[in-house]
Design an enzyme around this catalytic site. Structure first.
Site, mmCIF file in Angstrom:
data_model
loop_
_atom_site.group_PDB
_atom_site.id
_atom_site.type_symbol
_atom_site.label_atom_id
_atom_site.label_comp_id
_atom_site.label_asym_id
_atom_site.label_seq_id
_atom_site.Cartn_x
_atom_site.Cartn_y
_atom_site.Cartn_z
ATOM 1 N NE ARG A 1 35.080 46.153 83.546
ATOM 2 C CZ ARG A 1 34.619 45.142 82.812
ATOM 3 N NH1 ARG A 1 33.159 45.032 83.036
ATOM 4 N NH2 ARG A 1 34.935 44.392 81.882
ATOM 5 C CE LYS B 1 22.358 46.296 74.643
ATOM 6 N NZ LYS B 1 23.722 46.114 73.685
ATOM 7 C CD GLU C 1 25.466 38.403 82.985
ATOM 8 O OE1 GLU C 1 26.127 39.484 83.303
ATOM 9 O OE2 GLU C 1 25.942 37.891 82.127
ATOM 10 C CG ASP C 2 26.812 43.048 82.415
ATOM 11 O OD1 ASP C 2 26.470 41.910 82.157
ATOM 12 O OD2 ASP C 2 27.710 43.432 82.330
ATOM 13 C CG ASP D 1 23.315 42.275 73.773
ATOM 14 O OD1 ASP D 1 22.430 42.643 73.431
ATOM 15 O OD2 ASP D 1 24.420 42.072 73.250
#
Ligand code: IMP
Length: 174
Positions: free
Chosen positions: A161, A127, A95-96, A99
């Site tokens: 991006r 995060k 995953e990037d 959150d």
């Protein structure tokens, strides 16, 4: 849109190389599949794969998350599924950013039903201030504050991006 640099390209490259080395060490002699979650993880996954010194298959999961630009609702639809079975394989979901944790926990649960030999999570960013579902991230790049981040694959309304570094979207005028 004003941007403030957060993590430079060299720092990202060093950290991604560390993660690749750790994965290489942990999966020696095993059949590994990395599953990149589109679109945000495409840059991270490409760099990470090149630091894994093993035979590795690369798969993509396209997801659509319902919610507004900066908020995930946790309702996730798989728009592009894996092209092959992961049964009996060692899988790393890439995953990037984690959150709220809603997206990755949904995807983790979904892939777990396909009976992989093991299922781990790699995320470039986390995060923790926004956690709604706690997630065990096995390979984490960086922990970040509660700010909106773009670059290195992450977008704001499909832009940024292609930035080679990570930046924070600010409200201030430049
Ligand atoms: P979660 O379900 O709340 O964990 O959100 C995960 C997804 O929301 C990520 O894969 C991103 O696509 C998006 N997202 C969350 N925070 C950010 C951010 O700071 N910048 C860009 N995208 C983000």
């Amino acid at each position: 849109m004003p941007l403030k640099p957060l993590i430079d390209a060299d720092t990202i490259a060093d950290r991604v190389a560390d993660l690749g080395r750790a994965i290489t060490h942990d999966f020696l002699g095993k059949d590994l599949v990395i599953v990149a979650v589109l679109k945000g993880s495409y840059v991270f996954a490409a760099d990470l794969a090149r630091h894994i010194d093993l035979d590795v298959a690369v798969e993509f999961l396209g997801v659509r998350s319902y919610g507004d630009q900066q908020e995930s609702s946790g309702v996730v639809q798989i728009t592009t599924d894996l092209s092959t079975s992961i049964e009996g394989k060692h899988v790393i979901l890439v995953e990037d950013i984690v959150d709220t944790g809603l997206t990755i926990s949904y995807l983790h649960e979904n892939l777990a039903t396909r009976q992989p030999a093991s299922l781990k999570i790699a995320s470039l960013l986390h995060k923790p201030a926004r956690t709604r579902v706690p997630v065990d991230i096995d390979y984490l790049g960086f922990t970040v504050d509660d700010v909106f981040i773009v670059g290195y694959g992450l977008d704001y309304a499909q832009k940024f991006r292609n930035l080679p570094y990570l930046a924070v979207v600010t409200d201030e005028d430049a």
